[in-house]
Design an enzyme around this catalytic site. Structure first.
Site, mmCIF file in Angstrom:
data_model
loop_
_atom_site.group_PDB
_atom_site.id
_atom_site.type_symbol
_atom_site.label_atom_id
_atom_site.label_comp_id
_atom_site.label_asym_id
_atom_site.label_seq_id
_atom_site.Cartn_x
_atom_site.Cartn_y
_atom_site.Cartn_z
ATOM 1 N N GLY A 107 1.013 -1.229 -0.073
ATOM 2 C CA GLY A 107 0.125 0.153 0.019
ATOM 3 C C GLY A 107 0.742 1.375 0.236
ATOM 4 C CB CYS A 108 -0.124 4.846 1.668
ATOM 5 S SG CYS A 108 1.121 6.118 1.653
ATOM 6 C CG PHE A 109 5.414 5.196 -0.752
ATOM 7 C CD1 PHE A 109 5.108 6.596 -0.237
ATOM 8 C CD2 PHE A 109 6.197 5.014 -2.604
ATOM 9 C CE1 PHE A 109 5.072 6.853 -1.766
ATOM 10 C CE2 PHE A 109 5.888 5.672 -3.103
ATOM 11 C CZ PHE A 109 5.402 7.267 -2.457
ATOM 12 C CD1 TRP A 110 4.720 9.340 2.094
ATOM 13 C CD2 TRP A 110 2.847 9.615 2.300
ATOM 14 N NE1 TRP A 110 4.564 9.438 1.264
ATOM 15 C CE2 TRP A 110 3.438 10.564 1.406
ATOM 16 C CE3 TRP A 110 1.212 9.896 2.613
ATOM 17 C CZ2 TRP A 110 2.857 10.901 1.023
ATOM 18 C CZ3 TRP A 110 0.971 11.224 2.448
ATOM 19 C CH2 TRP A 110 1.156 12.142 1.446
ATOM 20 C CB CYS A 111 1.818 3.061 5.771
ATOM 21 S SG CYS A 111 -0.035 4.435 6.288
#
Length: 274
Positions: A107-111
């Protein structure tokens, strides 16, 4: 009569914090209890002095992406990166210890970045794009879902301190590998669950972990892609170390922080010593 001031600016998205999703199939939840839907709308800043109400609908990363979308990441050829991952990688912070690389999409690479940065034995985490057919893609291009890339993190780790199998355990626990091309409200092939293996040993470990470990955490079928690594393009600078640099941003507070908190509680014994 009271004063009413409204300022509108055109944008493409806003966060709706009143959208909920139940993850009943999750036996050991790490993912957030809420998901936040992204919908077309205006940015609204409404000020009513009568009751001091300030309403804000802003997705903070749009501002950052507008500021940095012109910066194109430098490509790393698949052959160069594969060669590096197969041989000894030296890092100044680890002396003579050789490092390995895990390339994971969750999913979102920030997480993903925020979680793996906390693990003991992980030396470096870099956000970027893998698995697509377009060279040197921008974030905007990847978000269209037409380049074939997944948002990933390249995790450089010391196998003497943490194993690839332990990294995969965290991977299975901290995202939903049962939803095809989706993580919460983030939908599209760029958000697919994926393991891009760098060697036959990693391939075998990933397939074994998928069948034996992931199935103990999740009841529904695992849809995670296990495929050979071919390329990695670092994401734009404003994506790197995102949670640490933007912890007060709405998305970080509402989505990343709760997820990181649950992860730290479950894997307390595997965290870096502060």
């Amino acid at each position: 009569m009271h004063a009413y001031i409204e300022i509108r600016m055109r944008s493409n998205f806003y966060i709706n914090p009143f959208s909920y999703k139940s993850f009943q199939k999750l036996k050991n939840p790490i993912i957030p209890d809420r998901s936040y839907s992204i919908e077309p709308n205006w940015w609204s800043f409404v000020i009513e002095p009568r009751n001091c109400l300030i309403r804000m609908k802003v997705l903070s990363f749009i501002l950052l992406s507008l500021a940095g979308c012109q910066n194109q990441p430098k490509p790393i050829s698949s052959q160069e990166t594969m060669n590096a991952s197969m041989t000894t990688i030296q890092d100044q912070t680890t002396g003579n210890d050789s490092l390995e690389i895990a390339t994971l999409g969750a999913g979102c690479f920030w997480c993903v970045e925020a979680i793996f940065q906390d693990l003991n034995g992980v030396v470096k985490v870099e956000s970027g794009y893998s698995g697509g057919g377009v060279k040197n893609p921008s974030y905007r291009e990847v978000c269209t879902g037409t380049t074939g890339h997944a948002e990933v993190c390249q995790i450089h780790f010391n196998p003497k301190q943490i194993s690839f199998e332990e990294i995969l355990e965290v991977f299975w626990t901290t995202h939903d590998p049962t939803t095809l091309n989706r993580q919460g409200a983030d939908a599209g092939t760029q958000y697919r669950s994926a393991i891009f293996y760098h060697s036959e040993a990693q391939k075998n470990a990933a397939e074994k972990s998928k069948s034996e470990v992931a199935t103990q955490i999740w009841e529904d079928p695992i849809v995670t892609e296990v495929t050979a690594f071919t390329n990695f393009y670092p994401a734009e600078d404003y994506h790197q170390d995102y949670f640490n640099l933007n912890g007060s941003a709405p998305y970080c507070q509402m989505v990343i922080a709760p997820k990181v908190k649950k992860f730290r509680a479950k894997f307390d014994g595997k965290l870096k010593k502060k």
